[in-house]
Write an enzyme that holds these catalytic residues in place. Structure first.
Site, PDB file in Angstrom:
ATOM      1  CG  HIS A 191      24.822  29.872  -2.240  1.00 20.43           C
ATOM      2  ND1 HIS A 191      25.486  28.746  -2.615  1.00 20.43           N
ATOM      3  CD2 HIS A 191      24.777  30.678  -3.337  1.00 20.43           C
ATOM      4  CE1 HIS A 191      25.804  28.838  -3.897  1.00 20.43           C
ATOM      5  NE2 HIS A 191      25.388  29.994  -4.356  1.00 20.43           N
ATOM      6  NE  ARG A 298      23.607  34.070  -6.145  1.00 21.64           N
ATOM      7  CZ  ARG A 298      24.386  35.116  -5.837  1.00 21.64           C
ATOM      8  NH1 ARG A 298      23.863  36.223  -5.373  1.00 21.64           N
ATOM      9  NH2 ARG A 298      25.694  35.031  -5.997  1.00 21.64           N
ATOM     10  NE  ARG A 334      22.039  31.772 -10.975  1.00 21.68           N
ATOM     11  CZ  ARG A 334      22.962  31.759 -10.010  1.00 21.68           C
ATOM     12  NH1 ARG A 334      24.231  31.939 -10.289  1.00 21.68           N
ATOM     13  NH2 ARG A 334      22.616  31.572  -8.762  1.00 21.68           N
ATOM     14  CD  GLU A 435      28.171  29.804 -12.119  1.00 29.45           C
ATOM     15  OE1 GLU A 435      27.971  30.096 -10.945  1.00 29.45           O
ATOM     16  OE2 GLU A 435      27.341  29.217 -12.836  1.00 29.45           O
ATOM     17  CG  ASN A 458      30.582  33.903  -5.724  1.00 29.90           C
ATOM     18  OD1 ASN A 458      31.452  34.743  -5.597  1.00 29.90           O
ATOM     19  ND2 ASN A 458      29.303  34.187  -5.655  1.00 29.90           N
ATOM     20  CG  ASP A 459      29.857  28.012  -8.221  1.00 29.14           C
ATOM     21  OD1 ASP A 459      30.191  27.274  -7.268  1.00 29.14           O
ATOM     22  OD2 ASP A 459      28.691  28.375  -8.411  1.00 29.14           O
ATOM     23  NE  ARG A 469      29.923  29.517  -3.427  1.00 28.43           N
ATOM     24  CZ  ARG A 469      29.065  29.968  -4.346  1.00 28.43           C
ATOM     25  NH1 ARG A 469      29.000  29.392  -5.532  1.00 28.43           N
ATOM     26  NH2 ARG A 469      28.282  30.969  -4.104  1.00 28.43           N
ATOM     27  CB  CYS A 506      27.349  38.465 -11.614  1.00 27.64           C
ATOM     28  SG  CYS A 506      27.337  36.708 -11.966  1.00 27.64           S
TER      29      CYS A 506
HETATM   30  C1  PEP Z   1      29.003  32.592  -8.757  1.00 25.95           C
HETATM   31  O1  PEP Z   1      29.213  31.378  -8.703  1.00 25.95           O
HETATM   32  O2  PEP Z   1      29.899  33.460  -8.760  1.00 25.95           O
HETATM   33  C2  PEP Z   1      27.617  33.080  -8.789  1.00 25.95           C
HETATM   34  C3  PEP Z   1      27.350  34.355  -8.976  1.00 25.95           C
HETATM   35  O3  PEP Z   1      26.637  32.166  -8.568  1.00 25.95           O
HETATM   36  P1  PEP Z   1      26.245  31.648  -7.085  1.00 25.95           P
HETATM   37  O4  PEP Z   1      26.980  32.478  -6.090  1.00 25.95           O
HETATM   38  O5  PEP Z   1      24.770  31.769  -6.971  1.00 25.95           O
HETATM   39  O6  PEP Z   1      26.714  30.231  -7.105  1.00 25.95           O
HETATM   40 MG    MG Z   2      27.612  29.968  -9.007  1.00 29.02          MG
END
Ligand code: PEP
Ligand code: MG
Length: 582
Positions: A191, A298, A334, A435, A458-459, A469, A506
């Site tokens: 993040h 977010r 979200r 995710e 990402n998740d 990550r 996303c």
């Molecule tokens: C993701 O997990 O891809 C996502 C967009 O959420 P975040 O990066 O805020 O965990």
């Molecule tokens: Mg995420």
């Protein structure tokens, strides 16, 4: 001149003096201070001594009151050590004569004292050495802690080098003075990295030892394109970087000037390019860059920036600001995705993380566990939804039960608003993030119960490949191009098509131009990305035809290894848009 390599997470090149942030585990760099800073550094050391004396005095008083004076006496011994003129004299001599930083001088002197005590071969005296370490920690916490505070009071531009920056620290970086930052740890989709993109600060993470190797004040080139940090660069290197910076800027300007062009493929298929934002102020910037709306807001950053709970009105105010930039285009809000690494530094006690926070009480689970806070946010979203095309999205859904509980809470909130006569949008679209691998596996079941999907790669990568990550030690295993990830996206796209449920991507994967032909070829028509890459994504889209994208995807999904997929996609991007290929 020496170079360190890391992971480039936010593009751009920054050149400026290093500002080194201390670390909590007190590995003390061999830093020196310039001759004219000696007096100020001695004052800084004396202030730390004063503060520690006061702190120990408070502890002594508290222990005496609650446990008796014999316990208070433990602290009296510490107090005596801090007030020892010999200790102060020796540390100050090292600062004055050898130009050591106070941190390094203090560690040196206390380290020598401790060694003498340990060598006496007496258990009791060895215990006193532990007291010395304790004292050292206290003093260093004051000295190093100050640096973290100094960060918010910067008055001149610097490049920040830190062991780590939490998302909440990154969110509060004074953008005007931070030209770029590098951290020793972190990953491409951590993040902190995502925030660097949002703040448009060039950044490199996972550079390994840096805070111990750089003293502060040296000139540093931070290359956020190739993931390099160059300390004490020579003149030629600086000139070379200034040139390449100029070239990159002219490509960026050309792309931004095309913002009013429609985002459609060369054969006229519409591809929606939306922005991911963390702060409401970014919405206006997304508009300037030609975004088709906000695909991911977010909202947890409302908490990461603040030191207290947010009221319904505060939520409404932030959401209104976003909707006012996009009154007629989609704005996907979200619900709070707090927990794991996204914990407000001022309220850590509210987030019992457990031993494995990424698998713990985070995200939608945290909201379902605290219905009062969840309902406050839902009320605000529903109210603002009457002002535009606002959609609501639940994060980290892993089972139908969670989805149904979240939706049922939403319906309860609608009933309350109805009863209270508060205007809101009952027909709001309700979607969910994809995710967790359980969702692609059961995508058809979920598709029957939502209005849209948004794939958070990402998740999804973290949970599918079991790779943290943010952990540089396993960064090489974290790859968007992994065949398992492509398969998952395919499954979700197919379920979406069958049930007429639109699918957005996303996660950071959609912010990387080389993945655009693949994603479009897999059937994705909506992408939400870091705002500053939107012009690049549009450039790719406008050079692409749907049959071309489908051929690229068909080839990519047949490859067995992530690295082959990556190489192939890089090659295809190079053919389509050579300016954008790295
Ligand atoms: C993701 O997990 O891809 C996502 C967009 O959420 P975040 O990066 O805020 O965990
Ligand atoms: Mg995420």
């Amino acid at each position: 001149m020496h170079t360190k390599h890391g992971i480039a997470v936010s593009p751009g090149v920054a050149i400026g003096p290093a500002f080194v942030l201390g670390v909590e585990d007190f590995r003390i760099p061999h830093r020196s201070v310039s001759g004219d800073a000696v007096d100020a550094e001695i004052v800084r050391f004396r202030c730390a001594l004063e503060n520690v004396c006061r702190e120990i005095g408070d502890n002594e008083k508290l222990a005496s009151e609650q446990l008796g004076t014999q316990y208070g006496a433990i602290f009296a011994a510490h107090q005596e050590m801090v007030r020892d003129p010999k200790l102060q004299g020796e540390v100050e001599a090292l600062i004055r004569d050898r130009h050591y930083s106070p941190e390094f001088a203090l560690s040196r002197v206390l380290g020598q004292y401790a060694k003498v005590l340990l060598n006496l071969g007496d258990m009791y005296k060895a215990d006193r050495a532990i007291d010395l370490y304790d004292l050292e920690k206290r003093l260093l916490r004051h000295l190093l802690g100050e640096r973290r505070e100094e960060l918010s009071n910067l008055t001149a531009p610097v490049i920040v080098l830190a062991r780590d920056l939490t998302p909440s620290e990154t969110a509060s970086l004074p953008k005007r003075f931070v030209l770029g930052f590098a951290t020793e740890v972190g990953g491409y989709t951590s993040h902190t990295a995502i925030l660097a993109g949002a703040l448009e600060i060039p950044a490199v993470v996972a550079v390994g030892d840096i805070v111990t190797d750089v003293s502060g004040g040296e000139t540093v080139i931070l290359d956020g394109i190739n993931g390099r940090i160059i300390v004490d660069p020579d003149e030629d290197t600086i000139l070379e970087y200034r040139d390449s910076e100029k070239r990159a800027r002219s490509v960026a300007e050309r792309l931004v000037s095309q913002r009013s062009l429609k985002s459609e493929t060369a054969d006229h298929s519409r591809i929606w390019l939306m922005g991911n934002i963390e702060f409401p102020e970014e919405a206006e910037h997304c508009k300037e860059l030609g975004a088709d709306g906000i695909g991911l807001y977010r909202t947890e950053f409302l908490y990461l920036e603040s030191s207290r709970e947010q009221s319904e009105e505060e939520h409404c105010e932030a959401y209104r600001q976003v909707v006012s930039a996009f009154p007629e285009q989609p704005v996907v809000i979200r619900t709070l995705d707090l927990g794991a690494d996204k914990v407000p530094s001022q309220m850590p006690q509210l987030y019992p993380l457990g031993a494995n926070p990424e698998l713990g009480l985070r995200s939608i689970r945290l909201s379902l566990n605290d219905l009062e806070r969840f309902k406050t946010q839902l009320r605000a979203i529903l109210r603002v939804a009457s002002l535009g095309d606002v959609r609501i999205m639940f994060p980290l859904i892993s089972s139908l039960i969670e989805l149904r509980q979240a939706k049922s809470t939403l319906h309860d909130v609608m009933e309350d608003l109805e009863e209270q006569g508060v205007p809101f949008n009952r027909d709001i679209q309700v979607g969910m993030m994809v995710e967790v691998p359980s969702v692609p596996l059961l995508a058809e079941d979920f598709a029957r119960e939502v209005d849209f999907f948004s794939i958070g790669t990402n998740d999804l990568i973290q949970y599918t490949l079991a790779v943290d990550r943010s952990n540089p030690a396993v960064a090489k295993y974290y790859n968007s191009a992994d065949p398992a990830i492509l398969r998952m996206i395919q499954m979700v796209a197919a379920a979406g098509e069958k049930h007429d449920v639109p699918v957005t991507v996303c996660g950071q994967m959609s912010s990387d131009p080389k993945y655009i032909p693949l994603l479009v070829g897999l059937g994705i028509r909506q992408l939400s990305a870091t705002p500053h890459v939107i012009p690049q994504l549009k450039e790719v889209v406008r050079h692409l035809t749907i049959p071309q994208a489908e051929a690229i995807a068909a080839h990519a999904v047949k490859l067995e290894l992530a690295r082959d997929v990556e190489t192939y996609l890089r090659g295809e991007l190079n053919k389509l848009c050579p300016d954008l290929a790295k």
